[in-house]
Design a protein around this motif. Structure first.
Motif: not given
Length: 316
Positions: A9-32
């Protein structure tokens, strides 16, 4: 099993899933928001992860499993905390430098993730699971991975939209829990054989029981179905037919070919359930060994227990 389920479970719920699946939203959150820039960063990140994982895999036996997992979890907590702080500064103050810091923290975060969870997730799981439950434990580990993936795919987008950077605080708290869990429960297996690893988790008594069962099995086979192979010369080396030919072929592996008719090879005995399958007999001495009588067709000699295949009294 609690270690296996946890790291799955740790391998998928350590924050890595944010970039792996939703990198567009993550970068949009900082203006990229430029698609080409996002794709370039994403592609470079995957190459970076690949080389980090290969390097870490080569260091597993030198550094050890537990130090790598502890370093990974501690590093993820620190880098994700800095990532969260930078995202908060950009969203509350509009600081462009904070946005650049978020972009810089992402490869550092994946550096710490990939040194343990990419190369050792499967390897450590099968290493610590006893043989009897290895398949079941591996399946359960994959089930927890699927649970984590489901969360990443269906919870993260909603949470990012509603909470934005505040959602990162949830991962910060969970990463702190992961670090504490790994510190308390993860066990080092560096330099240990599978038997020694099993003794750590199951206790030495369990290993002794397995050894005793194996010894009893080969002892019974030797006492009741043993034979001394005496070379294919005596039983049609020119191609004995049927069972005799197959048995003589196995017998030749033992052979008599040494000087004075004595072999230096390991002794073989016939399997109880398949008389055509030779098995290696243990050299362990048996305090309860008793020679058979001459009428049974067995040898009275303890060192070479043989049964002549041409005897009409053979039990198979």
């Amino acid at each position: 099993m609690r270690i296996v389920l946890a790291i799955g479970f740790f391998s998928q719920w350590s924050g890595n899933g944010l970039v792996s699946y939703y990198i567009k939203q993550v970068f949009a959150g900082v203006g990229v928001t430029d698609g080409s820039t996002v794709s370039l960063i994403n592609g470079a990140l995957q190459i970076w992860n690949f080389f980090v994982a290969i390097t870490a895999a080569l260091l597993v036996d030198k550094i050890g499993r537990r130090p790598l997992f502890l370093t990974s979890n501690a590093g993820m907590l620190v880098t994700f905390g800095m990532w969260t702080l930078a995202a908060a500064l950009f969203n509350t103050r509009g600081d462009r430098g904070a946005a650049n810091a978020v972009i810089a923290m992402i490869p550092l975060f994946y550096l710490t993730y990939s040194i343990a969870y990419t190369p050792m997730l499967v390897a450590y799981t099968v290493e610590i699971l006893p043989f009897g439950i290895r398949a079941r434990g591996f399946a359960l580990m994959n089930f927890t991975i699927c649970v984590g993936i489901t969360t990443n795919q269906y919870v993260n987008p909603i949470a990012l939209e509603k909470l934005q950077w505040k959602y990162y605080l949830v991962y910060c708290a969970f990463l702190a829990f992961e670090l504490a869990y790994v510190f308390l429960f993860l066990i080092e297996t560096k330099g240990k054989t599978l038997e020694e690893t099993a003794a750590i988790f199951d206790g030495q008594q369990q290993i002794d029981n397995i050894a005793n069962v194996g010894h009893d099995a080969v002892t019974q086979s030797r006492h009741h179905y043993g034979f001394q192979a005496y070379g294919h010369r005596h039983h049609g080396s020119g191609g004995g037919a049927g069972a005799n030919g197959a048995a003589d072929g196995a017998a030749y592996a033992y052979g008599q070919g040494g000087k004075n008719g004595k072999s230096e090879d390991v002794e073989l005995s016939l399997s109880r359930h398949n008389s055509m399958v030779p098995t290696i007999v243990t050299e362990r001495d048996d305090s309860d060994w008793r020679p058979m009588s001459a009428e049974t067709g067995y040898s009275q000699n303890k060192e070479f227990l043989k049964y002549r295949r041409d005897s009409s009294d053979r039990p198979w």
